[in-house]
Design a protein around this motif. Structure first.
Motif, short mmCIF file in Angstrom:
data_model
loop_
_atom_site.label_atom_id
_atom_site.label_comp_id
_atom_site.label_asym_id
_atom_site.label_seq_id
_atom_site.Cartn_x
_atom_site.Cartn_y
_atom_site.Cartn_z
N ASP A 109 -0.04 4.73 3.91
CA ASP A 109 -1.06 5.61 4.48
C ASP A 109 -2.43 5.33 3.85
O ASP A 109 -3.06 6.22 3.26
CB ASP A 109 -0.66 7.08 4.36
CG ASP A 109 -0.32 7.50 2.94
OD1 ASP A 109 -0.09 6.61 2.07
OD2 ASP A 109 -0.26 8.71 2.66
N PHE A 110 -2.87 4.09 3.98
CA PHE A 110 -4.19 3.71 3.47
C PHE A 110 -5.25 4.66 4.04
O PHE A 110 -5.27 4.92 5.25
CB PHE A 110 -4.53 2.28 3.89
CG PHE A 110 -3.68 1.23 3.23
CD1 PHE A 110 -4.03 0.70 1.99
CD2 PHE A 110 -2.54 0.73 3.85
CE1 PHE A 110 -3.26 -0.29 1.38
CE2 PHE A 110 -1.77 -0.26 3.27
CZ PHE A 110 -2.13 -0.77 2.03
N ARG A 111 -6.15 5.14 3.19
CA ARG A 111 -7.16 6.09 3.64
C ARG A 111 -8.28 6.19 2.61
O ARG A 111 -8.09 5.86 1.44
CB ARG A 111 -6.54 7.48 3.86
CG ARG A 111 -5.98 8.11 2.60
CD ARG A 111 -4.94 9.17 2.91
NE ARG A 111 -4.48 9.88 1.72
CZ ARG A 111 -3.56 9.39 0.87
NH1 ARG A 111 -3.03 8.20 1.05
NH2 ARG A 111 -3.18 10.12 -0.17
N VAL A 148 -14.94 4.08 0.97
CA VAL A 148 -14.40 2.87 1.59
C VAL A 148 -13.25 3.24 2.51
O VAL A 148 -12.41 4.09 2.18
CB VAL A 148 -13.94 1.88 0.52
CG1 VAL A 148 -13.35 0.62 1.16
CG2 VAL A 148 -15.09 1.52 -0.41
N LEU A 149 -13.22 2.60 3.68
CA LEU A 149 -12.18 2.84 4.68
C LEU A 149 -11.24 1.64 4.76
O LEU A 149 -11.65 0.51 4.47
CB LEU A 149 -12.81 3.08 6.04
CG LEU A 149 -13.77 4.27 6.14
CD1 LEU A 149 -14.46 4.28 7.50
CD2 LEU A 149 -13.00 5.58 5.91
N PRO A 150 -10.00 1.85 5.19
CA PRO A 150 -9.09 0.71 5.36
C PRO A 150 -9.67 -0.36 6.28
O PRO A 150 -9.48 -1.56 6.04
CB PRO A 150 -7.84 1.35 5.96
CG PRO A 150 -7.88 2.77 5.51
CD PRO A 150 -9.32 3.14 5.45
N SER A 151 -10.40 0.06 7.30
CA SER A 151 -10.96 -0.88 8.28
C SER A 151 -12.05 -1.78 7.68
O SER A 151 -12.39 -2.81 8.26
CB SER A 151 -11.51 -0.13 9.48
OG SER A 151 -12.50 0.81 9.07
N ASP A 152 -12.58 -1.40 6.51
CA ASP A 152 -13.60 -2.23 5.88
C ASP A 152 -13.05 -3.59 5.44
O ASP A 152 -13.81 -4.53 5.20
CB ASP A 152 -14.20 -1.51 4.66
CG ASP A 152 -15.11 -0.35 5.08
OD1 ASP A 152 -15.72 -0.42 6.16
OD2 ASP A 152 -15.21 0.63 4.31
N LEU A 186 -17.76 -7.30 1.39
CA LEU A 186 -17.23 -6.86 2.68
C LEU A 186 -18.03 -5.63 3.12
O LEU A 186 -18.79 -5.06 2.35
CB LEU A 186 -15.75 -6.48 2.55
CG LEU A 186 -14.79 -7.46 1.87
CD1 LEU A 186 -13.37 -6.87 1.87
CD2 LEU A 186 -14.80 -8.82 2.54
N ALA A 187 -17.81 -5.24 4.35
CA ALA A 187 -18.38 -3.98 4.87
C ALA A 187 -19.89 -3.93 4.71
O ALA A 187 -20.45 -2.92 4.26
CB ALA A 187 -17.72 -2.78 4.19
#
Length: 261
Positions: free
Chosen positions: A71-73, A85-89, A172-173
């Motif tokens: 449950d990455f969050r 930071v979000l998992p989608s980053d 990243l991001a």
């Protein structure tokens, strides 16, 4: 500091995750922000979007049958002024969302395991480094626990720029997350007992490794053994600061040559 101990001598206690010390004297600085969770402690760097280091205790008291939560969050407990930071980053970056405190080190409860999937516990880690080199070392740590030991583990990173499956990247991001250049870990190995810091002697096994954050890394973690002194020289940290200085001076100068599996 969180300490959970049982009065039953037959039950192995959960040790203080920060027992060996606060390596960077983390506090309220946004580049060295102290975070204490039940499952681990860390210094978080809001400018890098990653921890500087994470410290945790590992014993059989932390291990059970809770499944991997995945449950990455984002970590909503970070200050409002921090970018969360979000998992989608990490998506499409060529880097894994690499745990510091591993999922498999916190399997007593679902809550414990879920806590390891906060993005504040992640670094951009080259897939082969994460899934091979690091996984092999983490498995070896748990093997040491199964042999009657308890461990104090501190993991961190430094530098800028690594090589993942999609090539070299520095951030990243849109610059919000820094890709580390090197990833290190220090492991203090003790037989199960109490008053853990007082039981660290000049003969205690301490494993220190420092790996490149590269997809071309060797899968054998023993290749990257170094000394605590060398890691401290690179990071400026005092990694085992709660250990008496005379003992630190001996332990931190020695490169481990023990088993690797």
């Amino acid at each position: 500091m969180f300490v959970s101990c049982s009065q039953d001598e037959d039950v192995i206690p959960k040790g203080d995750n920060l027992a060996m010390g606060n390596p960077s004297e983390a506090g309220t600085d946004f580049a060295n922000y102290f975070i204490q969770k039940e499952q681990y402690a860390m210094s978080y760097n809001s400018y890098r979007g990653t921890p500087n280091w994470v410290s945790w205790h590992l014993s059989s008291a932390w291990l059970g049958s809770a499944p991997r939560q995945d449950d990455f969050r984002g970590d909503n407990t970070l200050p409002d002024s921090f970018y969360r930071v979000l998992p989608s980053d990490y998506t499409g970056s060529g880097f894994d969302r690499g745990h510091n405190a591993p999922s498999a080190d916190r399997t007593l409860t679902i809550t414990d395991n879920s806590a390891t999937f906060l993005m504040s516990n992640m670094i951009p880690q080259a897939p082969n480094n994460n899934q091979q080199t690091w996984a092999n070392l983490e498995n070896y740590c748990r093997k040491l626990v199964s042999q009657g030991n308890e461990l104090y583990i501190i993991m961190g990173q430094y530098g800028k720029g690594g090589t993942g499956s999609a090539g070299f990247k520095e951030t990243l991001a849109g610059g919000k997350v820094t890709v580390p250049n090197r990833i290190w870990k220090v492991i203090v190995v003790l037989p199960v007992g109490t008053n853990d810091v007082s039981r660290v002697t000049s003969g205690t096994r301490v494993i220190a490794i420092d790996t490149p954050n590269s997809n071309n890394v060797s899968s054998s973690w023993g290749t990257y053994r170094t000394t605590v002194d060398a890691i401290e020289a690179k990071t400026g940290y005092d990694i085992l600061s709660n250990v008496p200085t005379a003992i630190q001076n001996v332990l931190e100068a020695v490169e481990d040559n023990g088993p690797t599996s």
